[in-house]
Enzyme design. Structure first.
Site, PDB file in Angstrom:
ATOM      1  N   ASP A 171       0.885  -1.156   0.000  1.00 64.81           N
ATOM      2  CA  ASP A 171       0.000   0.000   0.000  1.00 64.81           C
ATOM      3  C   ASP A 171       0.930   1.215   0.000  1.00 64.81           C
ATOM      4  O   ASP A 171       1.680   1.426   0.968  1.00 64.81           O
ATOM      5  CB  ASP A 171      -0.875  -0.058   1.269  1.00 64.81           C
ATOM      6  CG  ASP A 171      -1.641   1.235   1.489  1.00 64.81           C
ATOM      7  OD1 ASP A 171      -1.443   2.190   0.711  1.00 64.81           O
ATOM      8  OD2 ASP A 171      -2.435   1.281   2.446  1.00 64.81           O
ATOM      9  N   LYS A 219       5.083   3.985 -21.226  1.00 63.29           N
ATOM     10  CA  LYS A 219       4.347   5.131 -21.713  1.00 63.29           C
ATOM     11  C   LYS A 219       2.907   5.099 -21.175  1.00 63.29           C
ATOM     12  O   LYS A 219       2.456   4.027 -20.795  1.00 63.29           O
ATOM     13  CB  LYS A 219       4.356   5.174 -23.233  1.00 63.29           C
ATOM     14  CG  LYS A 219       3.579   4.017 -23.885  1.00 63.29           C
ATOM     15  CD  LYS A 219       3.376   4.262 -25.331  1.00 63.29           C
ATOM     16  CE  LYS A 219       1.967   4.602 -25.662  1.00 63.29           C
ATOM     17  NZ  LYS A 219       1.026   3.482 -25.597  1.00 63.29           N
ATOM     18  N   LYS A 244      10.959  -4.246 -31.555  1.00 61.24           N
ATOM     19  CA  LYS A 244      10.499  -5.210 -32.561  1.00 61.24           C
ATOM     20  C   LYS A 244      11.649  -5.523 -33.524  1.00 61.24           C
ATOM     21  O   LYS A 244      12.363  -4.614 -33.962  1.00 61.24           O
ATOM     22  CB  LYS A 244       9.293  -4.642 -33.333  1.00 61.24           C
ATOM     23  CG  LYS A 244       8.029  -4.564 -32.473  1.00 61.24           C
ATOM     24  CD  LYS A 244       6.842  -4.080 -33.280  1.00 61.24           C
ATOM     25  CE  LYS A 244       5.657  -3.762 -32.397  1.00 61.24           C
ATOM     26  NZ  LYS A 244       4.834  -4.911 -32.019  1.00 61.24           N
ATOM     27  N   HIS A 285       4.947   5.611 -30.926  1.00 61.89           N
ATOM     28  CA  HIS A 285       5.329   4.551 -31.857  1.00 61.89           C
ATOM     29  C   HIS A 285       5.515   5.062 -33.291  1.00 61.89           C
ATOM     30  O   HIS A 285       6.512   4.765 -33.942  1.00 61.89           O
ATOM     31  CB  HIS A 285       4.276   3.438 -31.877  1.00 61.89           C
ATOM     32  CG  HIS A 285       3.978   2.865 -30.532  1.00 61.89           C
ATOM     33  ND1 HIS A 285       4.932   2.692 -29.560  1.00 61.89           N
ATOM     34  CD2 HIS A 285       2.826   2.402 -29.985  1.00 61.89           C
ATOM     35  CE1 HIS A 285       4.376   2.142 -28.484  1.00 61.89           C
ATOM     36  NE2 HIS A 285       3.097   1.968 -28.710  1.00 61.89           N
TER      37      HIS A 285
HETATM   38  C1  BG6 Z   1       0.368   0.224 -27.091  1.00 61.51           C
HETATM   39  C2  BG6 Z   1      -0.912   0.996 -27.146  1.00 61.51           C
HETATM   40  O1  BG6 Z   1       1.441   1.070 -26.792  1.00 61.51           O
HETATM   41  O2  BG6 Z   1       0.597  -0.406 -28.341  1.00 61.51           O
HETATM   42  C3  BG6 Z   1      -2.080   0.098 -27.522  1.00 61.51           C
HETATM   43  O3  BG6 Z   1      -1.157   1.604 -25.879  1.00 61.51           O
HETATM   44  C4  BG6 Z   1      -1.780  -0.656 -28.790  1.00 61.51           C
HETATM   45  O4  BG6 Z   1      -3.281   0.848 -27.659  1.00 61.51           O
HETATM   46  C5  BG6 Z   1      -0.419  -1.328 -28.712  1.00 61.51           C
HETATM   47  O5  BG6 Z   1      -2.794  -1.620 -28.987  1.00 61.51           O
HETATM   48  C6  BG6 Z   1      -0.026  -1.922 -30.056  1.00 61.51           C
HETATM   49  O6  BG6 Z   1       1.131  -2.700 -29.889  1.00 61.51           O
HETATM   50  P1  BG6 Z   1       1.447  -3.895 -30.896  1.00 61.51           P
HETATM   51  O7  BG6 Z   1       2.803  -4.351 -30.486  1.00 61.51           O
HETATM   52  O8  BG6 Z   1       0.363  -4.912 -30.692  1.00 61.51           O
HETATM   53  O9  BG6 Z   1       1.397  -3.304 -32.266  1.00 61.51           O
END
Ligand code: BG6
Length: 498
Positions: free
Chosen positions: A97, A156, A190, A248
């Protein structure tokens, strides 16, 4: 200057503490990723994983939850009983907590309860709401578990605008030095995204063409079939621009557009990426109205099955949050002047695909008078997911006598076919980088803030504009206005199977 030889070494001992240890991210991604690395024998010999959460679980209860998660998220052939048992034995759980000083004392005791605690690298992974980042770091400091080798990992979103990002960065920065702060953007982990660096810089044939003289425009698409599901409370305050574009998609754009660093090192790549972010054309309100499209999914069919609208997913209809964004931007520097970069992302689209397409210019002169068919611009598709690879579209002569018949063909590289290996999940690479202290694939403070600086005028204009996001039926490529964004420039979105 940093050394070009790798200073990143696996420590002999590590305590990997996950705040939010029973959460979705921990169970779906982090623990399976650590398991996979354990399976490969890559974790430090003396490695513990401490789950911290508000759940009333003891060690055995958390181990059961993690065992169930591994069974769900790890392929059966990768689940080897001795490795699973070894991995589970590394796990400890602490109910905490945040307001209770005694609980923090218990965390201190747990971290000290090992052989040579001073030798263990401590990683603190904050898989919790960002508003807690600052206070958790402060508490960690107060209980005396942050030494110079400790690392903190931030998921994030880092803030919801520039000011709040700075607040988070300041609060965390009061305890951890910048070199100890690992801001995750899992797209950078990736395989296909890392391969973009290798494709560009370990080969010679692309680089002379990689500029405004030969490139007509660049498209970056990240489309998802999922809706917001159970994440509505977070998502409705974020929207697609904050959730996907600010991080991203801009990171992908940076890797496409950046200048070659002198070598791939912890600061050099980030130095080049931040230059790209700072070179993005700032958007005026008129630019936002002209060059951005936002949408919101309605009911529709995804993979043949009916799906609810965003409002139904959310449970109320009042919000103006966008679940789709398309926009046009430009990198204002010598290499890219005049080359549009079109970005688009959305939920509940027709397919799950992430792809970067570099569209080259038309041949300057038509050399085949009377030929049947036409030359088409060359296109390089970088397939980020789900089927990682690359496809280069060319024009070829159809075999046979009787003149030239020009036909589009493609050179296809599938990673699955070229490399007979399981492609690791992005988190596997990134978590090992944290353990080894390699920040190359993590976002530096100046990058996050530059990305917010560019994003903020769009957010401000959208907030003040009377226009609402355009509706699009689930299971489509988004609002028709997104197609118009390119059509008015005489271009079209390249769909994956084209
Ligand atoms: C996350 C987002 O950062 O990335 C999500 O908050 C999204 O909304 C996800 O679905 C997508 O990640 P990936 O690796 O599945 O393309």
């Amino acid at each position: 200057m940093e050394s070009t030889t790798s200073p990143h070494v696996l420590p002999a001992a590590c305590d990997f503490t996950v705040f939010g240890g029973t959460g979705d991210l921990a169970l779906r991604k982090l623990l399976p990723a650590l398991y996979h690395r354990d399976l490969e024998g890559q974790l430090p010999a003396d490695h513990r994983v401490l789950g911290v959460s508000t759940s009333d679980l003891d060690d055995a209860g958390w181990r059961d939850a993690v065992r169930a998660a591994l069974t769900t998220y790890v392929a059966a052939e990768q689940l080897l009983t001795p490795v699973v048992d070894r991995f589970l034995a590394r796990l400890r759980h602490l109910r905490l907590d945040a307001e209770d000083p005694e609980d923090w004392d218990r965390l201190h005791a747990l971290l000290k309860d090992r052989a040579h605690p001073e030798d263990a690298v401590r990683v603190f992974y904050l898989a919790v709401a960002p508003r807690l980042f600052g206070s958790i770091c402060q508490r960690l400091d107060e209980i005396g578990v942050v030494d110079e080798r400790a690392r903190v990992v931030l998921e994030k979103p880092i803030g919801h605008d520039l000011a709040s990002a700075r607040e988070v960065n300041d609060a965390v920065g009061r305890v951890f030095g910048e070199a100890q702060i690992f801001r995750i953007d899992h797209y950078l982990g990736k395989e296909s995204v890392q391969n973009l660096l290798v494709t560009r810089f370990a080969n010679t044939f692309l680089e002379p063409l990689w500029n405004s003289q030969w490139v007509d425009h660049v498209q970056i698409t990240v489309s998802e079939t999922v809706g917001v599901g159970g994440r509505g409370a977070y998502y409705d305050h974020a929207g697609a621009l904050r959730d996907m574009v600010q991080n991203h998609l801009l990171q992908l754009l940076c890797l496409v557009a950046m200048e070659p660093p002198t070598y791939v090192g912890r600061e050099t790549v980030r130095d080049e990426k931040v230059k790209v972010l700072r070179a993005l054309r700032p958007m005026t309100p008129a630019d936002v109205d002209r060059d951005t499209v936002r949408g919101r999914y309605d009911v529709g069919l995804v993979d043949g099955a009916p799906v609810p609208s965003y409002a139904e997913d959310l449970g109320h209809g009042g919000s103006r949050t966008e679940t789709f964004v398309a926009l046009k931007t430009e990198v204002q520097n010598w290499r890219w002047a005049g080359v549009p970069f079109y970005l688009r992302t959305g939920k509940r689209m027709d397919r799950r695909v992430s792809e970067i397409v570099v569209v080259f210019k038309e041949p300057p002169h038509s050399m085949f008078p009377g030929a049947e068919g036409a030359t088409a611009p060359n296109r390089l598709h970088i397939l980020v997911q789900p089927d990682e690879g690359m496809r280069l579209h060319l024009t070829a002569k159809e075999p046979g006598p009787g003149g030239y018949r020009l036909r589009p063909v493609s050179l296809d590289l599938s990673y699955a076919a070229a490399f007979d290996a399981r492609l690791p999940d992005a988190y596997e690479r990134l978590l090992m980088d944290v353990i080894k202290g390699n920040p190359t694939l993590f976002m530096r403070r100046d990058e996050v803030e530059a990305a917010w600086t560019w994003t903020e005028p769009i957010l401000r204009r959208w907030a003040s504009s009377p226009a609402r996001p355009r509706r699009y039926p689930a299971g489509t490529t988004g609002p028709t206005a997104a197609a118009m964004l390119l059509e008015r420039d005489g271009r079209t979105w390249q769909e994956p199977d084209q």
